[in-house]
Design a protein around this motif. Structure first.
Motif, PDB file in Angstrom:
ATOM      1  N   ALA A  28       0.825  -1.207   0.000  1.00 19.64           N
ATOM      2  CA  ALA A  28       0.000   0.000   0.000  1.00 19.64           C
ATOM      3  C   ALA A  28       0.862   1.260   0.000  1.00 19.64           C
ATOM      4  N   HIS A  32       0.078   0.566  -4.245  1.00 18.06           N
ATOM      5  CA  HIS A  32      -0.750  -0.523  -4.750  1.00 18.06           C
ATOM      6  C   HIS A  32      -1.973  -0.697  -3.845  1.00 18.06           C
ATOM      7  N   LYS A  33      -3.149  -0.618  -4.417  1.00 20.88           N
ATOM      8  CA  LYS A  33      -4.381  -0.770  -3.638  1.00 20.88           C
ATOM      9  C   LYS A  33      -4.469  -2.216  -3.160  1.00 20.88           C
ATOM     10  N   THR A  34      -4.458  -2.402  -1.854  1.00 27.85           N
ATOM     11  CA  THR A  34      -4.267  -3.728  -1.265  1.00 27.85           C
ATOM     12  C   THR A  34      -5.373  -4.047  -0.270  1.00 27.85           C
ATOM     13  N   ASP A  78      -3.227   4.860   3.561  1.00 30.26           N
ATOM     14  CA  ASP A  78      -3.788   5.023   2.213  1.00 30.26           C
ATOM     15  C   ASP A  78      -3.574   3.747   1.406  1.00 30.26           C
ATOM     16  N   HIS A  79      -4.605   3.353   0.667  1.00 30.34           N
ATOM     17  CA  HIS A  79      -4.565   2.206  -0.243  1.00 30.34           C
ATOM     18  C   HIS A  79      -4.620   0.849   0.464  1.00 30.34           C
ATOM     19  N   LEU A  80      -4.768   0.841   1.795  1.00 33.57           N
ATOM     20  CA  LEU A  80      -4.800  -0.439   2.515  1.00 33.57           C
ATOM     21  C   LEU A  80      -6.169  -0.655   3.145  1.00 33.57           C
ATOM     22  N   VAL A 117      -9.108  -3.783  -6.615  1.00 34.56           N
ATOM     23  CA  VAL A 117      -7.828  -3.674  -5.911  1.00 34.56           C
ATOM     24  C   VAL A 117      -6.723  -4.298  -6.755  1.00 34.56           C
TER      25      VAL A 117
END
Length: 259
Positions: A28, A32-34, A78-80, A117
């Motif tokens: 993340a 990377h959207k995880t 962010d993104h996690l 994701v």
């Protein structure tokens, strides 16, 4: 389409959840959207991110009472994102045994979120029960976390055998992403002996991660305050090791290391 990685070892205490949480955070933090799925009855991944009593859990998703995309909680990173675990997963094994195509339920339930994701990480239970079989059937890859100890290594061999069976019977695309040595201390002779044994094993040589997670008290300290090690203490061995692991995972998944 998301890349799905199950993080597993049929023996507990191998650093599996520490790896799941810090690798998810590492991905993340690199943009990377995880999504992290807590699929362990101990629900340590959920507790790590302070999701103590989620209204909906992975069991609701498995039972079809809730779509996966509606069970996602945002973390402070962010993104996690996280689908929470439940202590009832231990009893849920018996329920799964009555279900048709019981090994494929998680695979079906995650289909609706695959396009949303980049990565789905599944923190598996420390056994080879029906929930773990679901996680491996749903995955593109399995990452095997193994403490640098003899009994943990035996779990690796058993799990590799199980992966072969699942590949033949349920999930032909499943690949071993790598075997990760955790809690490693180079000054200990038996740790060096285990490392040498692994690298001299023809069936494992190409599966071992170059990265090893060194024993580091800061990893425990970070978990106690619900922070990934990369944010808690970016200069410590644990942060450096998990950053290297994140980059190695991205490389093995043929994804850009830097966005």
């Amino acid at each position: 389409m998301a890349i799905t990685i199950s993080i597993s070892n049929q023996k507990g205490g191998t650093g599996k959840t520490t790896t799941a949480t810090n690798l998810a955070a590492g991905l993340a933090l690199k943009g990377h959207k995880t999504l992290l799925v807590d699929f362990d009855a101990q629900k340590n991944s959920s507790d790590y991110f302070d999701l103590v009593a989620p209204e909906v859990t992975v069991i609701d998703v498995m039972d079809g009472r809730c779509k996966a995309e509606d069970a996602v909680y945002e973390t402070d990173i962010d993104h996690l994102y996280l689908i929470g675990g439940s202590k009832e997963l231990k009893n849920y094994e018996a329920t799964l045994l009555t279900q048709p195509a019981r090994e494929r339920i998680l695979q079906r339930r995650l289909q609706g979120i695959q396009e949303d994701v980049d990565f789905i990480l599944i923190d598996c239970a420390g056994d080879l029960g029906t929930t773990t079989l679901n996680a491996l059937t749903a995955a593109d890859y399995v990452l095997i976390a193994s403490q640098a100890e003899e009994f943990s290594f035996r779990g690796v061999e058993d799990l590799l055998h199980t992966v072969d069976i699942i590949r033949d019977a349920l999930n032909p695309k499943l690949e071993v992403l790598g075997v990760l040595l955790t809690m490693y201390q180079k000054t200990l002779r038996h740790h060096r002996d285990i490392e040498h044994h692994l690298f001299s094993n023809d069936t494992l040589t190409d599966k071992l991660f170059d990265t090893k997670i060194r024993r580091n008290i800061q990893l425990s300290n970070a978990a106690s305050v619900g922070q990934p090690i990369q944010l808690y203490d970016a200069g410590c061995h644990g942060a450096k090791d998990y950053t290297l692991l994140t980059e190695e995972v991205l490389s093995r998944c043929h994804q850009p290391v830097q966005l």
